[in-house]
Scaffold this motif. Sequence first.
Motif, PDB file in Angstrom:
ATOM      1  N   ARG A  62       0.815  -1.222   0.000  1.00  0.00           N
ATOM      2  CA  ARG A  62       0.000   0.000   0.000  1.00  0.00           C
ATOM      3  C   ARG A  62       0.844   1.267   0.000  1.00  0.00           C
ATOM      4  NH1 ARG A  62      -4.232  -1.392   4.744  1.00  0.00           N
ATOM      5  NH2 ARG A  62      -4.575   0.847   4.598  1.00  0.00           N
ATOM      6  N   GLY A  63       2.163   1.131  -0.067  1.00  0.00           N
ATOM      7  CA  GLY A  63       3.042   2.298  -0.070  1.00  0.00           C
ATOM      8  C   GLY A  63       3.251   2.916   1.299  1.00  0.00           C
ATOM      9  N   LEU A  64       2.829   2.234   2.342  1.00  0.00           N
ATOM     10  CA  LEU A  64       2.932   2.785   3.690  1.00  0.00           C
ATOM     11  C   LEU A  64       4.379   2.857   4.178  1.00  0.00           C
ATOM     12  CD1 LEU A  64      -0.161   1.005   5.260  1.00  0.00           C
ATOM     13  CD2 LEU A  64       0.017   3.391   4.527  1.00  0.00           C
ATOM     14  N   ALA A  65       5.189   1.871   3.822  1.00  0.00           N
ATOM     15  CA  ALA A  65       6.601   1.894   4.227  1.00  0.00           C
ATOM     16  C   ALA A  65       7.300   3.110   3.640  1.00  0.00           C
ATOM     17  CB  ALA A  65       7.303   0.611   3.810  1.00  0.00           C
ATOM     18  N   ARG A  66       6.997   3.424   2.393  1.00  0.00           N
ATOM     19  CA  ARG A  66       7.598   4.596   1.746  1.00  0.00           C
ATOM     20  C   ARG A  66       7.213   5.875   2.486  1.00  0.00           C
ATOM     21  NH1 ARG A  66       5.624   4.042  -3.084  1.00  0.00           N
ATOM     22  NH2 ARG A  66       3.898   5.483  -2.771  1.00  0.00           N
ATOM     23  N   VAL A  67       5.946   5.968   2.914  1.00  0.00           N
ATOM     24  CA  VAL A  67       5.492   7.138   3.664  1.00  0.00           C
ATOM     25  C   VAL A  67       6.294   7.276   4.955  1.00  0.00           C
ATOM     26  CG1 VAL A  67       3.537   8.124   4.944  1.00  0.00           C
ATOM     27  CG2 VAL A  67       3.165   7.106   2.684  1.00  0.00           C
ATOM     28  N   LEU A  68       6.474   6.168   5.681  1.00  0.00           N
ATOM     29  CA  LEU A  68       7.206   6.235   6.944  1.00  0.00           C
ATOM     30  C   LEU A  68       8.685   6.526   6.727  1.00  0.00           C
ATOM     31  CD1 LEU A  68       7.027   6.127   9.993  1.00  0.00           C
ATOM     32  CD2 LEU A  68       7.463   3.653   9.854  1.00  0.00           C
ATOM     33  N   VAL A  69       9.276   5.963   5.692  1.00  0.00           N
ATOM     34  CA  VAL A  69      10.691   6.246   5.413  1.00  0.00           C
ATOM     35  C   VAL A  69      10.882   7.725   5.129  1.00  0.00           C
ATOM     36  CG1 VAL A  69      12.597   5.867   3.788  1.00  0.00           C
ATOM     37  CG2 VAL A  69      11.313   3.916   4.689  1.00  0.00           C
ATOM     38  N   ARG A  70      10.031   8.305   4.315  1.00  0.00           N
ATOM     39  CA  ARG A  70      10.164   9.737   4.014  1.00  0.00           C
ATOM     40  C   ARG A  70       9.989  10.569   5.288  1.00  0.00           C
ATOM     41  NH1 ARG A  70       9.610  11.449  -1.509  1.00  0.00           N
ATOM     42  NH2 ARG A  70      10.023  13.464  -0.571  1.00  0.00           N
ATOM     43  N   TYR A  71       9.048  10.190   6.142  1.00  0.00           N
ATOM     44  CA  TYR A  71       8.852  10.882   7.419  1.00  0.00           C
ATOM     45  C   TYR A  71      10.122  10.793   8.270  1.00  0.00           C
ATOM     46  CZ  TYR A  71       7.262  11.762  12.188  1.00  0.00           C
ATOM     47  OH  TYR A  71       7.147  12.231  13.467  1.00  0.00           O
ATOM     48  N   ALA A  72      10.689   9.590   8.376  1.00  0.00           N
ATOM     49  CA  ALA A  72      11.891   9.393   9.193  1.00  0.00           C
ATOM     50  C   ALA A  72      13.067  10.187   8.627  1.00  0.00           C
ATOM     51  CB  ALA A  72      12.238   7.904   9.281  1.00  0.00           C
ATOM     52  N   LEU A  73      13.267  10.126   7.323  1.00  0.00           N
ATOM     53  CA  LEU A  73      14.371  10.870   6.707  1.00  0.00           C
ATOM     54  C   LEU A  73      14.211  12.369   6.928  1.00  0.00           C
ATOM     55  CD1 LEU A  73      14.691   8.881   3.360  1.00  0.00           C
ATOM     56  CD2 LEU A  73      16.285   8.833   5.299  1.00  0.00           C
ATOM     57  N   ASP A  74      13.017  12.867   6.738  1.00  0.00           N
ATOM     58  CA  ASP A  74      12.771  14.299   6.964  1.00  0.00           C
ATOM     59  C   ASP A  74      12.997  14.670   8.426  1.00  0.00           C
ATOM     60  OD1 ASP A  74      12.167  14.602   4.284  1.00  0.00           O
ATOM     61  OD2 ASP A  74       9.992  14.619   4.590  1.00  0.00           O
ATOM     62  N   ASP A  75      12.618  13.783   9.341  1.00  0.00           N
ATOM     63  CA  ASP A  75      12.814  14.036  10.769  1.00  0.00           C
ATOM     64  C   ASP A  75      14.307  14.103  11.107  1.00  0.00           C
ATOM     65  OD1 ASP A  75      11.674  14.178  13.574  1.00  0.00           O
ATOM     66  OD2 ASP A  75      12.966  12.398  13.756  1.00  0.00           O
ATOM     67  N   VAL A  76      15.085  13.192  10.556  1.00  0.00           N
ATOM     68  CA  VAL A  76      16.534  13.200  10.819  1.00  0.00           C
ATOM     69  C   VAL A  76      17.150  14.489  10.286  1.00  0.00           C
ATOM     70  CG1 VAL A  76      18.746  12.068  10.348  1.00  0.00           C
ATOM     71  CG2 VAL A  76      16.712  10.679  10.849  1.00  0.00           C
ATOM     72  N   VAL A  77      16.803  14.863   9.066  1.00  0.00           N
ATOM     73  CA  VAL A  77      17.338  16.093   8.473  1.00  0.00           C
ATOM     74  C   VAL A  77      16.945  17.299   9.330  1.00  0.00           C
ATOM     75  CG1 VAL A  77      17.194  17.635   6.473  1.00  0.00           C
ATOM     76  CG2 VAL A  77      17.474  15.164   6.131  1.00  0.00           C
ATOM     77  N   ALA A  78      15.686  17.369   9.741  1.00  0.00           N
ATOM     78  CA  ALA A  78      15.211  18.499  10.549  1.00  0.00           C
ATOM     79  C   ALA A  78      15.909  18.567  11.901  1.00  0.00           C
ATOM     80  CB  ALA A  78      13.700  18.404  10.747  1.00  0.00           C
ATOM     81  N   SER A  79      16.349  17.430  12.418  1.00  0.00           N
ATOM     82  CA  SER A  79      17.028  17.402  13.721  1.00  0.00           C
ATOM     83  C   SER A  79      18.470  17.895  13.633  1.00  0.00           C
ATOM     84  CB  SER A  79      17.018  15.981  14.297  1.00  0.00           C
ATOM     85  OG  SER A  79      17.960  15.152  13.633  1.00  0.00           O
ATOM     86  N   GLY A  80      18.976  18.040  12.399  1.00  0.00           N
ATOM     87  CA  GLY A  80      20.359  18.461  12.211  1.00  0.00           C
ATOM     88  C   GLY A  80      21.351  17.314  12.270  1.00  0.00           C
ATOM     89  N   LYS A  81      20.844  16.092  12.380  1.00  0.00           N
ATOM     90  CA  LYS A  81      21.721  14.917  12.397  1.00  0.00           C
ATOM     91  C   LYS A  81      21.859  14.370  10.987  1.00  0.00           C
ATOM     92  CE  LYS A  81      21.150  13.751  17.176  1.00  0.00           C
ATOM     93  NZ  LYS A  81      21.176  12.670  18.127  1.00  0.00           N
ATOM     94  N   ARG A  82      22.726  13.385  10.854  1.00  0.00           N
ATOM     95  CA  ARG A  82      22.963  12.763   9.559  1.00  0.00           C
ATOM     96  C   ARG A  82      22.344  11.378   9.522  1.00  0.00           C
ATOM     97  NH1 ARG A  82      25.783  15.336   6.110  1.00  0.00           N
ATOM     98  NH2 ARG A  82      26.641  13.508   5.065  1.00  0.00           N
ATOM     99  N   ILE A  83      21.986  10.952   8.325  1.00  0.00           N
ATOM    100  CA  ILE A  83      21.330   9.675   8.085  1.00  0.00           C
ATOM    101  C   ILE A  83      22.378   8.594   7.835  1.00  0.00           C
ATOM    102  CG2 ILE A  83      19.823   8.433   6.477  1.00  0.00           C
ATOM    103  CD1 ILE A  83      18.801  11.370   5.694  1.00  0.00           C
ATOM    104  N   ILE A  84      22.225   7.459   8.495  1.00  0.00           N
ATOM    105  CA  ILE A  84      22.971   6.246   8.141  1.00  0.00           C
ATOM    106  C   ILE A  84      21.921   5.228   7.683  1.00  0.00           C
ATOM    107  CG2 ILE A  84      24.476   4.376   8.904  1.00  0.00           C
ATOM    108  CD1 ILE A  84      25.569   6.253  11.050  1.00  0.00           C
ATOM    109  N   PRO A  85      21.873   4.915   6.380  1.00  0.00           N
ATOM    110  CA  PRO A  85      20.831   4.029   5.864  1.00  0.00           C
ATOM    111  C   PRO A  85      21.258   2.560   5.836  1.00  0.00           C
ATOM    112  CG  PRO A  85      21.945   5.061   4.032  1.00  0.00           C
ATOM    113  CD  PRO A  85      22.582   5.595   5.300  1.00  0.00           C
ATOM    114  N   HIS A  86      21.332   1.920   6.993  1.00  0.00           N
ATOM    115  CA  HIS A  86      21.659   0.489   7.022  1.00  0.00           C
ATOM    116  C   HIS A  86      20.550  -0.355   6.405  1.00  0.00           C
ATOM    117  CE1 HIS A  86      25.214   0.629   9.802  1.00  0.00           C
ATOM    118  NE2 HIS A  86      25.522  -0.333   8.962  1.00  0.00           N
ATOM    119  N   CYS A  87      19.309   0.063   6.568  1.00  0.00           N
ATOM    120  CA  CYS A  87      18.179  -0.660   5.994  1.00  0.00           C
ATOM    121  C   CYS A  87      18.228  -0.527   4.467  1.00  0.00           C
ATOM    122  CB  CYS A  87      16.866  -0.083   6.521  1.00  0.00           C
ATOM    123  SG  CYS A  87      15.414  -0.736   5.694  1.00  0.00           S
TER     124      CYS A  87
END
Length: 112
Positions: A62-87
């Motif tokens: 249903r595309g729900l995982a994509r929605v959550l990934v985008r939310y998580a990525l945006d949250d990390v960026v907004a926090s000023g931290k960097r993303i490590i995409p192990h998944c």
Amino acid sequence: MSDDIVDQAEAFDAGVTTSRNDAAHRYELHVGTDLAVIIVFRELPGHIDLIHTETQEGFEGRGLARVLVRYALDDVVASGKRIIPHCPYVAKIVARNPDLYRQYTDVPEDEF
């Protein structure tokens, strides 16, 4: 209004909510009251390591995982931290959206 915008709006369920659950070290997407998708993360100095994405049975395709990934990525960026995409799924979303996330991403050392 273009057909694409209408299709996207119709495909999105208004009962979907996203949140960051620090106590459980995961991002969560709920459909109504049901937990549908999680992303497990590890907080590191200056980074958020997105470890694993899991869609619960009955919510696949249903595309729900994509929605959550985008939310998580945006949250990390907004926090000023960097993303490590192990998944691998998170890494795929980052690769598909280089203008949005590549500059905020550090490739995991164990990838090479």
